[in-house]
Scaffold this active site. Structure first.
Site, short mmCIF file in Angstrom:
data_model
loop_
_atom_site.label_atom_id
_atom_site.label_comp_id
_atom_site.label_asym_id
_atom_site.label_seq_id
_atom_site.Cartn_x
_atom_site.Cartn_y
_atom_site.Cartn_z
N PRO A 259 0.82 -1.21 0.00
CA PRO A 259 0.00 0.00 0.00
C PRO A 259 0.86 1.27 0.00
O PRO A 259 2.01 1.25 0.45
CB PRO A 259 -0.80 -0.11 1.31
CG PRO A 259 0.03 -0.99 2.19
CD PRO A 259 0.78 -1.92 1.29
N ASP A 260 0.24 2.36 -0.46
CA ASP A 260 0.95 3.65 -0.60
C ASP A 260 0.84 4.43 0.72
O ASP A 260 0.12 5.40 0.81
CB ASP A 260 0.29 4.41 -1.77
CG ASP A 260 0.92 5.76 -2.02
OD1 ASP A 260 2.08 5.97 -1.62
OD2 ASP A 260 0.24 6.61 -2.64
N ILE A 261 1.57 3.95 1.73
CA ILE A 261 1.48 4.58 3.06
C ILE A 261 2.87 4.83 3.65
O ILE A 261 3.07 4.69 4.85
CB ILE A 261 0.62 3.71 4.03
CG1 ILE A 261 1.10 2.26 4.04
CG2 ILE A 261 -0.85 3.78 3.66
CD1 ILE A 261 0.42 1.40 5.11
N ASN B 95 -3.03 7.55 0.56
CA ASN B 95 -3.10 8.01 -0.82
C ASN B 95 -4.30 8.95 -1.02
O ASN B 95 -5.39 8.71 -0.51
CB ASN B 95 -3.21 6.81 -1.78
CG ASN B 95 -3.22 7.27 -3.22
OD1 ASN B 95 -4.26 7.51 -3.81
ND2 ASN B 95 -2.05 7.44 -3.79
#
Ligand code: SPV
Ligand code: MG
Length: 285
Positions: free
Chosen positions: A68-70, A132
């Site tokens: 994930p984009d975290i 995101n």
């Protein structure tokens, strides 16, 4: 390709902005995607259109790794991707710095990116770890604007060249705090010395982005300085780059399209082989 020094690459973004007024940027997340973005070319009525530079996206770098984009991809891993991109393309690179993390981590990020020959880093005014901006289920927490302005100043104190750009990314429209909040933040960040301002939106119409662009011109006139204006037109995707340029945008980032198209093609090929019990049909994908 692969024949440019870090110094010369770094300068290219500002040079192109000065010459042309606006630039088109495409996402890259690997050597292969950088090759595709680098080679893409279209013969239009007004001449050949190409991408002016590459966006090293946190979303597509994370997604390529199945994550994930975290902000959990390490800086070393991001730099590895940047090097893959630079190995195969001479175009200028803009790096997605997420929140920039703490001021001291941001100082080191600026130093490392400038040394590599990256032209610009964009950091967003959200609290670490950011979510995101296109994830409508995510809670978006904005950073205190004064603290964010100080982080920008800390980054600016580390730059060695006039060409390396630190760009602030305004997330107020994503967090839903509105035009007044976003303009106040833009003013704070411009006074802190940013080299560019990115405005982001997750709406499928461009109205709030264009409202901001108009107000930005008024603000910049009052302040007597106008940093380049940047947008990421992923959701309002009917709007053309030329239209955005007519409204004052200088850098348009097409932020995830090479990854999304390759994902779709991979999925189709994988299912096709199962469905037909052979690979003949997947050759057409
Ligand atoms: C990215 O490409 O990682 C971006 C743009 O930050 S967005 O995904 O729209 O937030
Ligand atoms: Mg990102």
């Amino acid at each position: 390709m692969g024949v440019i020094t870090p110094d010369n690459r770094l300068k290219l973004l500002k040079e192109k902005l000065d010459q042309r007024g606006f630039v088109r940027i495409i996402e890259a997340h690997s050597g292969l995607s950088a090759l595709v973005g680098d080679a893409a070319s279209f013969q239009s009525e007004n001449g050949v259109v190409e991408y002016d530079g590459l966006w090293e996206s946190s979303l597509t770098d994370s997604t390529t790794k199945g994550l994930p984009d975290i902000e959990i991809i390490s800086l070393d891993s991001r730099i590895n991707t940047i090097n893959e991109i630079m190995e195969v393309s001479d175009k200028p690179v803009i790096v997605d710095g997420d929140t920039g993390r703490s001021p001291v981590e941001f100082e080191f990020l600026v130093r490392r990116l400038e040394r590599l020959g990256v032209s610009a880093v964009i950091i967003e005014d959200k609290v670490f770890p950011k979510r995101n901006s296109l994830d409508t289920s995510a809670k978006q927490t904005l950073e205190d604007p004064v603290a964010f302005g100080q982080k920008i100043q800390r980054g600016k104190s580390q730059t060695l060249t006039d060409e390396f750009m630190i760009i602030s990314r305004l997330e107020s429209l994503i967090a839903g705090t509105g035009l007044e909040d976003v303009l106040g933040r833009a003013e704070t960040y411009i006074k802190a010395g940013v080299d560019g301002v990115m405005i982001h939106s997750q709406k499928d119409q461009h109205d709030d982005i264009l409202d901001f662009a108009a107000a930005y011109e008024t603000l910049c006139k009052r302040l007597g300085v106008r940093p380049p204006l940047i947008c990421v037109p992923t959701t309002y995707n009917l709007t053309t780059d030329v239209e955005l340029a007519e409204h004052g945008f200088n850098i348009m980032i097409r932020a995830n399209h090479l990854l999304r198209s390759s994902y779709k093609a991979m999925e189709e090929a994988a299912v096709s082989i199962l469905a037909h019990d052979r690979s003949f049909e997947s050759e057409a994908v």
